[in-house]
Design a protein around this motif. Sequence first.
Motif, PDB file in Angstrom:
ATOM      1  N   ARG A 111      -9.331 -66.676 -28.485  1.00 26.90           N
ATOM      2  CA  ARG A 111      -8.283 -65.660 -28.682  1.00 26.90           C
ATOM      3  C   ARG A 111      -6.955 -66.077 -27.887  1.00 26.90           C
ATOM      4  O   ARG A 111      -6.623 -65.536 -27.011  1.00 26.90           O
ATOM      5  N   SER A 112      -6.648 -67.394 -28.252  1.00 19.48           N
ATOM      6  CA  SER A 112      -5.405 -68.071 -27.580  1.00 19.48           C
ATOM      7  C   SER A 112      -5.059 -69.252 -28.371  1.00 19.48           C
ATOM      8  O   SER A 112      -5.809 -69.391 -29.438  1.00 19.48           O
ATOM      9  N   ARG A 113      -4.065 -69.981 -27.853  1.00 19.86           N
ATOM     10  CA  ARG A 113      -3.689 -71.033 -28.492  1.00 19.86           C
ATOM     11  C   ARG A 113      -4.782 -72.531 -28.729  1.00 19.86           C
ATOM     12  O   ARG A 113      -4.755 -73.209 -29.279  1.00 19.86           O
ATOM     13  N   ALA A 114      -5.914 -71.948 -27.888  1.00 14.17           N
ATOM     14  CA  ALA A 114      -7.167 -72.786 -27.939  1.00 14.17           C
ATOM     15  C   ALA A 114      -7.566 -73.049 -29.259  1.00 14.17           C
ATOM     16  O   ALA A 114      -8.663 -73.747 -29.624  1.00 14.17           O
ATOM     17  N   SER A 115      -7.336 -71.931 -29.969  1.00 13.12           N
ATOM     18  CA  SER A 115      -8.082 -71.614 -31.386  1.00 13.12           C
ATOM     19  C   SER A 115      -7.726 -72.903 -32.322  1.00 13.12           C
ATOM     20  O   SER A 115      -8.552 -73.470 -32.925  1.00 13.12           O
ATOM     21  N   ARG A 116      -6.682 -73.670 -31.899  1.00 11.43           N
ATOM     22  CA  ARG A 116      -6.201 -74.585 -32.598  1.00 11.43           C
ATOM     23  C   ARG A 116      -6.989 -75.699 -32.408  1.00 11.43           C
ATOM     24  O   ARG A 116      -7.428 -76.629 -33.402  1.00 11.43           O
ATOM     25  N   VAL A 117      -7.542 -76.041 -31.056  1.00  8.64           N
ATOM     26  CA  VAL A 117      -8.301 -77.170 -31.046  1.00  8.64           C
ATOM     27  C   VAL A 117      -9.574 -76.818 -31.387  1.00  8.64           C
ATOM     28  O   VAL A 117     -10.364 -77.850 -31.735  1.00  8.64           O
ATOM     29  N   LEU A 123      -9.888 -67.803 -19.424  1.00  3.57           N
ATOM     30  CA  LEU A 123      -9.107 -66.761 -19.824  1.00  3.57           C
ATOM     31  C   LEU A 123      -7.689 -66.627 -19.307  1.00  3.57           C
ATOM     32  O   LEU A 123      -7.446 -67.463 -18.356  1.00  3.57           O
ATOM     33  N   GLN A 124      -6.805 -66.255 -20.171  1.00  2.00           N
ATOM     34  CA  GLN A 124      -5.400 -66.022 -19.739  1.00  2.00           C
ATOM     35  C   GLN A 124      -5.359 -64.997 -18.473  1.00  2.00           C
ATOM     36  O   GLN A 124      -6.013 -63.841 -18.517  1.00  2.00           O
ATOM     37  N   ALA A 125      -4.627 -65.449 -17.250  1.00  2.00           N
ATOM     38  CA  ALA A 125      -4.729 -64.756 -16.247  1.00  2.00           C
ATOM     39  C   ALA A 125      -4.346 -63.302 -16.104  1.00  2.00           C
ATOM     40  O   ALA A 125      -4.484 -62.388 -15.676  1.00  2.00           O
ATOM     41  N   ARG A 126      -3.185 -63.227 -17.423  1.00  2.00           N
ATOM     42  CA  ARG A 126      -2.502 -62.003 -17.446  1.00  2.00           C
ATOM     43  C   ARG A 126      -3.674 -60.879 -18.044  1.00  2.00           C
ATOM     44  O   ARG A 126      -3.429 -59.563 -18.015  1.00  2.00           O
ATOM     45  N   ARG A 127      -5.011 -61.283 -18.350  1.00  2.00           N
ATOM     46  CA  ARG A 127      -5.821 -60.450 -18.855  1.00  2.00           C
ATOM     47  C   ARG A 127      -6.788 -60.117 -17.954  1.00  2.00           C
ATOM     48  O   ARG A 127      -7.907 -59.547 -18.287  1.00  2.00           O
ATOM     49  N   ASN A 180      -9.946 -68.122 -14.918  1.00  2.00           N
ATOM     50  CA  ASN A 180      -8.805 -67.806 -15.643  1.00  2.00           C
ATOM     51  C   ASN A 180      -7.667 -68.980 -15.300  1.00  2.00           C
ATOM     52  O   ASN A 180      -7.743 -69.895 -14.544  1.00  2.00           O
ATOM     53  N   THR A 181      -6.713 -68.683 -16.200  1.00  2.00           N
ATOM     54  CA  THR A 181      -5.310 -69.877 -15.733  1.00  2.00           C
ATOM     55  C   THR A 181      -4.970 -69.907 -14.618  1.00  2.00           C
ATOM     56  O   THR A 181      -4.470 -71.134 -14.235  1.00  2.00           O
ATOM     57  N   LEU A 182      -5.189 -69.014 -13.625  1.00  2.00           N
ATOM     58  CA  LEU A 182      -4.810 -69.287 -12.243  1.00  2.00           C
ATOM     59  C   LEU A 182      -5.971 -69.612 -11.320  1.00  2.00           C
ATOM     60  O   LEU A 182      -5.596 -69.950 -10.217  1.00  2.00           O
ATOM     61  N   ILE A 190      -3.714 -72.289 -21.056  1.00  2.00           N
ATOM     62  CA  ILE A 190      -4.780 -72.791 -22.084  1.00  2.00           C
ATOM     63  C   ILE A 190      -4.107 -72.997 -23.413  1.00  2.00           C
ATOM     64  O   ILE A 190      -3.181 -72.274 -23.749  1.00  2.00           O
ATOM     65  N   PRO A 191      -4.825 -73.943 -24.226  1.00  2.00           N
ATOM     66  CA  PRO A 191      -5.947 -74.808 -23.856  1.00  2.00           C
ATOM     67  C   PRO A 191      -5.573 -76.179 -23.028  1.00  2.00           C
ATOM     68  O   PRO A 191      -4.346 -76.467 -22.777  1.00  2.00           O
ATOM     69  N   ALA A 192      -6.739 -76.713 -22.608  1.00  2.00           N
ATOM     70  CA  ALA A 192      -6.571 -78.076 -21.934  1.00  2.00           C
ATOM     71  C   ALA A 192      -7.852 -78.610 -22.284  1.00  2.00           C
ATOM     72  O   ALA A 192      -8.691 -77.973 -22.864  1.00  2.00           O
ATOM     73  N   GLU A 215      -1.212 -78.974 -23.872  1.00  2.00           N
ATOM     74  CA  GLU A 215      -0.343 -78.982 -25.116  1.00  2.00           C
ATOM     75  C   GLU A 215      -1.228 -78.930 -26.565  1.00  2.00           C
ATOM     76  O   GLU A 215      -1.582 -79.827 -27.023  1.00  2.00           O
ATOM     77  N   SER A 216      -1.523 -77.794 -27.029  1.00  2.00           N
ATOM     78  CA  SER A 216      -2.494 -77.493 -28.109  1.00  2.00           C
ATOM     79  C   SER A 216      -2.068 -78.619 -29.301  1.00  2.00           C
ATOM     80  O   SER A 216      -2.957 -78.711 -29.821  1.00  2.00           O
ATOM     81  N   LEU A 217      -0.793 -78.346 -29.777  1.00  2.00           N
ATOM     82  CA  LEU A 217      -0.476 -79.125 -30.877  1.00  2.00           C
ATOM     83  C   LEU A 217      -0.783 -80.721 -30.760  1.00  2.00           C
ATOM     84  O   LEU A 217      -0.965 -81.365 -31.682  1.00  2.00           O
TER      85      LEU A 217
HETATM   86  N1  LIG Z   1       2.677 -74.996 -25.064  1.00  2.00           N
HETATM   87  C1  LIG Z   1       1.468 -74.489 -24.869  1.00  2.00           C
HETATM   88  C2  LIG Z   1       1.390 -73.107 -24.523  1.00  2.00           C
HETATM   89  C3  LIG Z   1       0.093 -72.668 -23.956  1.00  2.00           C
HETATM   90  C4  LIG Z   1       0.157 -71.199 -23.572  1.00  2.00           C
HETATM   91  O1  LIG Z   1       1.326 -70.540 -23.597  1.00  2.00           O
HETATM   92  N2  LIG Z   1      -0.884 -70.627 -23.442  1.00  2.00           N
HETATM   93  C5  LIG Z   1      -1.164 -69.235 -23.105  1.00  2.00           C
HETATM   94  C6  LIG Z   1      -2.089 -68.394 -24.053  1.00  2.00           C
HETATM   95  S1  LIG Z   1      -2.039 -68.703 -25.845  1.00  2.00           S
HETATM   96  C7  LIG Z   1      -1.534 -68.942 -21.687  1.00  2.00           C
HETATM   97  O2  LIG Z   1      -2.422 -69.726 -21.309  1.00  2.00           O
HETATM   98  N3  LIG Z   1      -1.133 -67.784 -21.016  1.00  2.00           N
HETATM   99  C8  LIG Z   1      -1.527 -67.760 -19.602  1.00  2.00           C
HETATM  100  C9  LIG Z   1      -1.386 -66.188 -19.302  1.00  2.00           C
HETATM  101  O3  LIG Z   1      -1.129 -65.304 -20.289  1.00  2.00           O
HETATM  102  O4  LIG Z   1      -1.639 -65.488 -18.521  1.00  2.00           O
HETATM  103  C10 LIG Z   1       0.445 -75.107 -25.782  1.00  2.00           C
HETATM  104  O5  LIG Z   1       0.890 -75.061 -27.002  1.00  2.00           O
HETATM  105  O6  LIG Z   1      -0.630 -75.395 -25.344  1.00  2.00           O
END
Ligand SMILES: N[C@@H](CCC(=O)N[C@@H](CS)C(=O)NCC(=O)O)C(=O)O
Length: 219
Positions: free
Chosen positions: A9-15, A32-36, A48-50, A63-65, A75-77
């Motif tokens: 449930r993040s841009r990691a879905s692309r990967v 996980l996203q740190a905000r969650r 989480n991301t932090l 995320i993703p990496a 950078e997912s893309l």
């Molecule tokens: N340009 C980056 C953007 C990555 C990005 O913004 N990821 C969000 C999740 S979709 C994230 O990690 N957010 C951290 C947070 O919300 O705490 C990519 O495409 O990979």
Amino acid sequence: MLTIYGVYRSRASRVYWMAEELGLEFASVPVLQARRVDNPLAADAPINTLSPDFVALNPMALIPAIQDGDLVMHESLAITLYLARKHGGTLAGQSVEEDGLLTMWTVWAATEVEIHTIKLVMTYDNGREGTEEGKATIAVANRSLKRPLAVLEKHLADHDYLVGDRFTAADLNLAEVLRYAQSEQALFDAHPAIDAWIKRCQSRPAYLAMQATRAKEPT
Ligand SMILES: N[C@@H](CCC(=O)N[C@@H](CS)C(=O)NCC(=O)O)C(=O)O
């Protein structure tokens, strides 16, 4: 071995979708996203991301990496383009010119489309679509998407896919970016070629497999 860091449930879905398309074996670290996370730096917080270990891998703290051997990427893309290129097959460009077009549509997706579609998805995710501010954000995003979608509609009226008349990493990337606008049925009704194309992309077994795993994750 390829390791993908990030939740579905993040841009990691692309990967994850690309890894499914390519039939890759991979390890998944559910960052996980740190905000969650209530207190992302607490000793007992889920990764989480932090989390310091993750920030050491991706100082952007997003995320993703991935880690693939010695290679670390964010950078997912760009990651999906890399995986398609590395593992060959028709998802990658078959010539320098096709590589150029895959890059063009991917950069276009990121710079001309995602800046608007992300506002839509965040407005709905935060439950703000009914507020005055949310409605204004949605209206601006819809207006801003007009020209990019007109350009895409024209292209897809004559082509089943973005490049070379087959599904490639560029389609995957753009379909994921446009998925964020699928709350706006009227946009897709007004662009029948885009509507048919995104349905084609999203009916692929690899997309459905990614979505099935995503659906099992907590919201
Ligand atoms: N340009 C980056 C953007 C990555 C990005 O913004 N990821 C969000 C999740 S979709 C994230 O990690 N957010 C951290 C947070 O919300 O705490 C990519 O495409 O990979």
